[in-house]
Design an enzyme around this catalytic site. Structure first.
Site, PDB file in Angstrom:
ATOM      1  N   VAL A  14       4.389  10.293  18.823  1.00 11.99           N
ATOM      2  CA  VAL A  14       4.966  11.517  18.634  1.00 11.99           C
ATOM      3  C   VAL A  14       4.276  11.950  17.177  1.00 11.99           C
ATOM      4  O   VAL A  14       4.857  11.170  16.299  1.00 11.99           O
ATOM      5  CB  VAL A  14       6.232  11.807  18.913  1.00 11.99           C
ATOM      6  CG1 VAL A  14       6.607  13.108  18.623  1.00 11.99           C
ATOM      7  CG2 VAL A  14       6.681  11.378  20.297  1.00 11.99           C
ATOM      8  N   ALA A  50       5.364  11.522  11.848  1.00 21.24           N
ATOM      9  CA  ALA A  50       5.191  11.202  13.097  1.00 21.24           C
ATOM     10  C   ALA A  50       5.876   9.846  13.376  1.00 21.24           C
ATOM     11  O   ALA A  50       6.401   9.174  12.336  1.00 21.24           O
ATOM     12  CB  ALA A  50       3.542  10.957  13.043  1.00 21.24           C
ATOM     13  N   LYS A  51       5.802   9.209  14.733  1.00 18.22           N
ATOM     14  CA  LYS A  51       6.283   7.867  14.893  1.00 18.22           C
ATOM     15  C   LYS A  51       5.703   7.086  15.961  1.00 18.22           C
ATOM     16  O   LYS A  51       5.227   8.113  17.035  1.00 18.22           O
ATOM     17  CB  LYS A  51       7.869   8.022  15.193  1.00 18.22           C
ATOM     18  CG  LYS A  51       8.766   6.938  14.762  1.00 18.22           C
ATOM     19  CD  LYS A  51       8.785   6.717  13.264  1.00 18.22           C
ATOM     20  CE  LYS A  51       9.508   5.154  12.993  1.00 18.22           C
ATOM     21  NZ  LYS A  51       9.850   5.019  11.666  1.00 18.22           N
ATOM     22  N   GLY A  52       5.674   6.025  16.081  1.00 11.96           N
ATOM     23  CA  GLY A  52       5.272   5.401  17.191  1.00 11.96           C
ATOM     24  C   GLY A  52       6.036   4.286  17.681  1.00 11.96           C
ATOM     25  O   GLY A  52       7.141   3.554  16.831  1.00 11.96           O
TER      26      GLY A  52
END
Length: 394
Positions: free
Chosen positions: A22, A73-75
């Site tokens: 995201v 953001a992030k994963g």
């Protein structure tokens, strides 16, 4: 709340495991946010973390500094990092995300992953670096990359500087809250959930500041001692996932069930492991001595639990402030605000976090709100300034 700029779900063709990316916002065309791996990770979880990264970046905006905030953001990967197939899944996820990492997503270690592991998997996936998208924004890429590599090579008493930076920030958040309340450092009791990267380094800094670490929890359970634990011995006996070899425990150290870190009598509780650790039910176990819950992990206290704790006079210091030094240290170092030196890094982190926590608590007091609401208000003030200067999507 605005929808994220990008929301991606990936399915591993080998195992069927899912991964998520995201991107909440871009600033100067780039976003920042780590990659976590845990069983049960969801897209909603990753989206919340990405929003948090947007806030962390904004909170550290300093128009006088070289580090200029990025977007958030992030994963995330839905897999137990101890699974024998976890590394292969990580490599395949990074390979699938390669176009994003090369273009606009800078990432690194988070829950369940170490930076060494991310770096190794990124290389196998064909990436130059997990943060290569930021390279075009650097004045001198070669010098910046060397400076960051040198910083990651620094160790202090057996623990790497990259691991210690975040804990330094969490510890300074605790000390700032104590100082503002007029509570002495010496003897203040602390219970920590998680003795991994964040929890372990936080425990070290607080113990060295005179606080008494009376409990730590890992995957095996809770270790407690009302007279204080030997933090350095526990740190030396950790495995790669933060689990402590019980063979180092002293006679007075008690082994308790994992959830008992909540009920140990302590003024400060630090969830430093998983998200959603404190809910409306288990918050009832928190003892009467508790005054602060300090979110070293991301999203560990659920909103309904936070409201109930506030009614009891327990203040929650939010993750977007408390654990933000981990991310900021990367960029302070890469952009050149600090060098590859532990003393310089700790001094800069302490000054920055002290100023930020003091501002948050003063805003909460002035507005009659919670620290979390105050942090969000500060973000709301700063985002338009950043957008005006740099734009969100350029």
């Amino acid at each position: 709340m605005n929808a994220p700029l990008i929301s991606q779900t990936w399915t591993d063709h080998v195992t069927g495991r899912r991964g998520f990316l995201v991107v909440d916002r871009l600033v100067r065309g780039v976003s920042s946010g780590g990659l976590r791996m845990r069983e049960g990770c969801t897209l909603d979880e990753v989206a919340g973390l990405a929003r948090g990264m947007t806030m962390k970046e904004a909170l550290h905006y300093n128009p006088e500094g070289r580090y200029i905030p990025l977007g958030g953001a992030k994963g995330g990967i839905d897999c137990d990092p101890r699974d024998p197939g976890a590394y292969g899944i990580l490599v395949r996820f990074l390979r699938a995300m390669r176009p994003y990492i090369e273009s606009f997503w800078t990432t690194g270690e988070d829950l369940g992953l170490t930076q060494d592991l991310v770096d190794r998997a990124a290389a196998e996936a064909g990436l130059v670096s997990s943060v290569q998208a930021v390279y075009p924004l650097l004045d001198d890429e070669v010098a910046a990359r060397r400076r960051l590599a040198d910083a990651f090579a620094v160790e202090v008493d057996g623990i790497g500087l990259g691991e210690l930076a975040g804990g330094c920030g969490v510890a300074e958040s605790v000390l700032a809250a104590l100082d503002r309340a007029g509570v002495a450092h010496e003897g203040t009791r602390v219970s920590v959930q998680g003795l991994g990267t964040m929890g372990g380094s936080t425990a070290r800094f607080l113990a060295r500041a005179g606080l008494k670490i009376v409990a730590v929890a890992d995957v095996k359970g809770t270790i407690a001692n009302p007279e204080g634990l030997d933090v350095e011995a526990l740190l030396a006996a950790r495995d790669a996932y933060g689990a402590v070899d019980r063979g180092v425990l002293r006679l007075a150290d008690a082994e308790l069930p994992g959830g008992d870190w909540l009920s140990v009598e302590a003024e400060v509780l630090i969830p430093a492991a998983v998200s959603y650790a404190v809910d409306a039910t288990n918050q009832q176990r928190i003892g009467a001595a508790a005054r602060w819950i300090v979110e070293a992990a991301n999203m560990p206290v659920l909103p309904d639990a936070e409201a109930l704790l506030a009614e009891r006079g327990v203040s929650v210091l939010p993750d977007v402030v408390v654990n933000s030094a981990t991310n900021a240290w990367w960029w302070w170092t890469l952009f050149g605000d600090i060098g590859a030196d532990a003393d310089e890094a700790f001094a800069y982190t302490r000054r920055s976090m002290r100023a930020l926590v003091d501002q948050m608590l003063a805003r909460a007091e002035a507005d009659g709100t919670s620290p979390r609401a105050a942090a969000h208000a500060i973000v709301a003030d700063r985002l338009p300034v950043i957008a005006e200067r740099y734009g969100w999507y350029r």
